[in-house]
Design an enzyme around this catalytic site. Sequence first.
Site, PDB file in Angstrom:
ATOM      1  N   GLY A  11       0.925  -1.245  -0.004  1.00  0.00           N
ATOM      2  CA  GLY A  11      -0.007   0.055  -0.063  1.00  0.00           C
ATOM      3  C   GLY A  11       0.979   1.194  -0.101  1.00  0.00           C
ATOM      4  O   GLY A  11       2.019   1.187   0.045  1.00  0.00           O
ATOM      5  N   MET A  13       1.369   3.423   2.292  1.00  0.00           N
ATOM      6  CA  MET A  13       2.278   3.417   3.508  1.00  0.00           C
ATOM      7  C   MET A  13       3.178   2.462   3.542  1.00  0.00           C
ATOM      8  O   MET A  13       4.379   2.712   3.985  1.00  0.00           O
ATOM      9  CB  MET A  13       1.072   3.485   4.877  1.00  0.00           C
ATOM     10  N   GLY A  84       0.329   0.060  13.005  1.00  0.00           N
ATOM     11  CA  GLY A  84       0.075   1.494  12.740  1.00  0.00           C
ATOM     12  C   GLY A  84      -1.511   1.095  12.064  1.00  0.00           C
ATOM     13  O   GLY A  84      -1.855   2.233  11.390  1.00  0.00           O
ATOM     14  N   THR A  85      -2.093  -0.023  12.064  1.00  0.00           N
ATOM     15  CA  THR A  85      -3.516   0.179  11.597  1.00  0.00           C
ATOM     16  C   THR A  85      -4.453   0.706  12.581  1.00  0.00           C
ATOM     17  O   THR A  85      -4.695   0.197  13.822  1.00  0.00           O
ATOM     18  CB  THR A  85      -3.786  -1.298  11.222  1.00  0.00           C
ATOM     19  N   PRO A 111      -1.698   5.277  16.957  1.00  0.00           N
ATOM     20  CA  PRO A 111      -2.742   5.820  16.267  1.00  0.00           C
ATOM     21  C   PRO A 111      -2.310   6.983  15.259  1.00  0.00           C
ATOM     22  O   PRO A 111      -2.762   7.095  14.049  1.00  0.00           O
ATOM     23  CB  PRO A 111      -3.619   6.746  17.310  1.00  0.00           C
ATOM     24  N   ASN A 112      -1.105   7.372  15.540  1.00  0.00           N
ATOM     25  CA  ASN A 112      -0.562   8.453  14.376  1.00  0.00           C
ATOM     26  C   ASN A 112       1.108   8.449  14.701  1.00  0.00           C
ATOM     27  O   ASN A 112       1.540   8.587  15.639  1.00  0.00           O
ATOM     28  CB  ASN A 112      -0.926   9.831  14.795  1.00  0.00           C
ATOM     29  N   PHE A 113       1.836   7.980  13.426  1.00  0.00           N
ATOM     30  CA  PHE A 113       3.092   7.800  13.350  1.00  0.00           C
ATOM     31  C   PHE A 113       3.858   9.396  13.404  1.00  0.00           C
ATOM     32  O   PHE A 113       5.273   9.551  13.494  1.00  0.00           O
ATOM     33  CB  PHE A 113       3.619   7.098  12.371  1.00  0.00           C
ATOM     34  N   HIS A 140      -9.181  13.107   6.023  1.00  0.00           N
ATOM     35  CA  HIS A 140      -8.157  12.100   5.500  1.00  0.00           C
ATOM     36  C   HIS A 140      -8.627  11.684   4.098  1.00  0.00           C
ATOM     37  O   HIS A 140      -9.627  12.308   3.541  1.00  0.00           O
ATOM     38  CB  HIS A 140      -8.252  10.713   6.252  1.00  0.00           C
ATOM     39  N   LYS A 144      -9.427   6.019   3.206  1.00  0.00           N
ATOM     40  CA  LYS A 144      -9.484   5.659   4.757  1.00  0.00           C
ATOM     41  C   LYS A 144     -10.694   5.110   5.071  1.00  0.00           C
ATOM     42  O   LYS A 144     -11.720   5.614   4.785  1.00  0.00           O
ATOM     43  CB  LYS A 144      -8.955   6.888   5.558  1.00  0.00           C
ATOM     44  N   THR A 151      -6.344   8.626  15.373  1.00  0.00           N
ATOM     45  CA  THR A 151      -5.817   9.840  15.887  1.00  0.00           C
ATOM     46  C   THR A 151      -6.974  10.485  16.407  1.00  0.00           C
ATOM     47  O   THR A 151      -6.739  11.267  17.782  1.00  0.00           O
ATOM     48  CB  THR A 151      -5.195  10.625  14.839  1.00  0.00           C
TER      49      THR A 151
END
Length: 246
Positions: A11, A13, A84-85, A111-113, A140, A144, A151
């Site tokens: 994907g 990401m 990270g999902t 939730p958010n990198f 987003h 998504k 987040t």
Amino acid sequence: MTTVFLAGGFGKMGRAIQQMIQDAADLELVGILSGSSHESELPVFTSLADIDVTADVWVDVTQPEAAFANGQYALTHGFQLVVGTSGLQTEQVTTLKTLSEKEQQSALIVPNFSLSGVLLMQFAAQAAKYLPDAEILEIHNPKKIDAPSGTARATAQAIAKARQQAPVATNTSDPARGDQIDGVDVHAMRLPGYVAEEEVVFGAPGETLRIKQTSFTRESFMGGVGLAIRQINTIAGLQIGLEKVL
């Protein structure tokens, strides 16, 4: 050298993470899990049963319906786990937490990198001590799946926990008012042209405060991904939030 196995590696990401690891001198990608076959110099697996490699850290950027099963596999096969999902259910997180403790493997749900996204949540929690009335707007890209975002949920929960007084009561029965998480109104938009954006708006008599974070590209998440991989062994059991390894 820290070895990494990547679930969801093709994907947008996932491809960005592949490049980040390739550019890092202290990280090595040893395998990829994908929903379909892809040409790669690395081993690519399309099912958990086919995986025949191991690594220090399993990084999961798939979909909620796959991430839970992947997480269980990782924790029971010697991997430390970075998820990270977003979109995992509370009972699923509880199961992964119990499993991480049983297997004595570290697990981190992020939730958010984005480092600026983490700072936004911390700033919002600080503001909520003095300004209890707040609403969240998150935007987003249309692909998504979950809404509100992980987040936004984490931010709402942080605001609710930090409040020292109750907010002004509002009418939340109208669908136009959005969702409500722990007493915080949250509004989700899905539009092309966006990667990720969140704004928290605080209101008080005679004044307002707005805190906003925008990720223009997925490159903004790579510093956090690298940090999570490198620092996962500094936590015990399952933790939630990139701030746990800052």
